[in-house]
Design a protein around this motif. Sequence first.
Motif, short mmCIF file in Angstrom:
data_model
loop_
_atom_site.label_atom_id
_atom_site.label_comp_id
_atom_site.label_asym_id
_atom_site.label_seq_id
_atom_site.Cartn_x
_atom_site.Cartn_y
_atom_site.Cartn_z
N ARG A 35 9.42 28.07 27.29
CA ARG A 35 10.66 28.48 26.64
C ARG A 35 10.81 27.77 25.29
N ASN A 36 10.41 26.49 25.23
CA ASN A 36 10.49 25.76 23.96
C ASN A 36 9.64 26.42 22.89
N ILE A 94 -3.01 17.08 28.99
CA ILE A 94 -3.57 18.12 28.13
C ILE A 94 -4.32 19.12 29.00
N VAL A 95 -4.03 20.41 28.83
CA VAL A 95 -4.68 21.45 29.62
C VAL A 95 -5.87 22.00 28.84
N LYS A 96 -6.97 22.27 29.56
CA LYS A 96 -8.21 22.72 28.91
C LYS A 96 -8.55 24.18 29.17
N ILE A 141 0.99 20.79 27.38
CA ILE A 141 1.88 21.29 28.43
C ILE A 141 3.22 20.58 28.36
N HIS A 142 3.24 19.43 27.66
CA HIS A 142 4.48 18.72 27.36
C HIS A 142 4.23 17.88 26.13
N TRP A 147 13.59 17.05 31.74
CA TRP A 147 12.92 16.65 30.49
C TRP A 147 13.65 17.26 29.31
N ARG A 148 14.79 16.67 28.99
CA ARG A 148 15.57 17.14 27.84
C ARG A 148 15.18 16.36 26.59
#
Length: 332
Positions: A52-53, A177-179, A164-165, A278-279
């Motif tokens: 969404r961000n 970190i997603v690969k 991812i964040h 996580w705001r």
Amino acid sequence: MPFTYYITIYKHLLTCLQYLMSDPSKIKNFTYEGVGNERIDVYLTKNHEYTRNFFHRLMARGDIALNGTTLKKNSQRLKPWDQITITHPERYMESEVLAQSPQIDLKIMIEKEDYLVIYKPKGMLSHPNSVRGVEHTNVVGSLYHYFAQQNLPTTGNFVRAWLIHRLDKETDGLMLIVKTEAGLKYFKDLFQAKSMATTIEEKDAVPLKKYYRANSIVTVSGQKFLDSISLPHIIEEIVVPKVPHYEPKMGITQIVNCELWMVNWREVATIELQLFTWRTHQIRYHLWRRGLPIVGDYLYGKEYFTEGEKMWLTAYRLQFKDIKGELIDLHV
């Protein structure tokens, strides 16, 4: 004609001009076929593999239009058959731009087939905010160089899978970190399960936990707050960060442990916290509101801020169950 009429016409013409000047291969058009009254950011997140961000950033950049009009309101409600246009739907910048980022050695805590966890130092951007920002050290640019060295894909769908964040520039600590696409789907679902859980007990049951350590100045009101609580202590409060165009949201922070000590005749509390939501600026805001501004926080503790002082906030522990069911627990 009223002045607002000409403003409306100008905006429509500007949208059309942007459309005509854009690369057609980077424009996505589709029709909303739902029953209506659904927030556009929620709908886009549910039907695409982006966060969404990410869509909020596209809206702020003027890259999402609704029925031909550039959209700026994240909470805009949809009507049946609304036409949605997304321009430049890449999650990050083109590889030619990322290649200009400084090349630094990443501190890799663990690396698996579908993901890795790095330690981000203070002062490093998670991602550049604009093309001009690539000249500064940033995680996304460093990942581009790292994956290029290993002959892994660094463009197209892969680029958006990396973060991812994120962590604030002045916050150091662990980042996931997603690969791969499989990793992106798994971890996105895991983060979403944490976000969608409605009670603290349900959130705590999700195998994803993020812990932070903050050194806070103990003000008079901060001491009263610490004297009034027992640990662990839950803070549930709407977060209203000092950033533009942000919709206030409920934040849930748990104080796990607290130790007091003296630094230069000033009482400081080392506070360990777990986040259930996580705001933006959640920890900084919650502690500041309780008389415990973080050392070096120029935004929420400016009356105590010393020029050149670094912010004492670290994402020191990350615990999660990975895509193969292994429980990972990392500390710095």
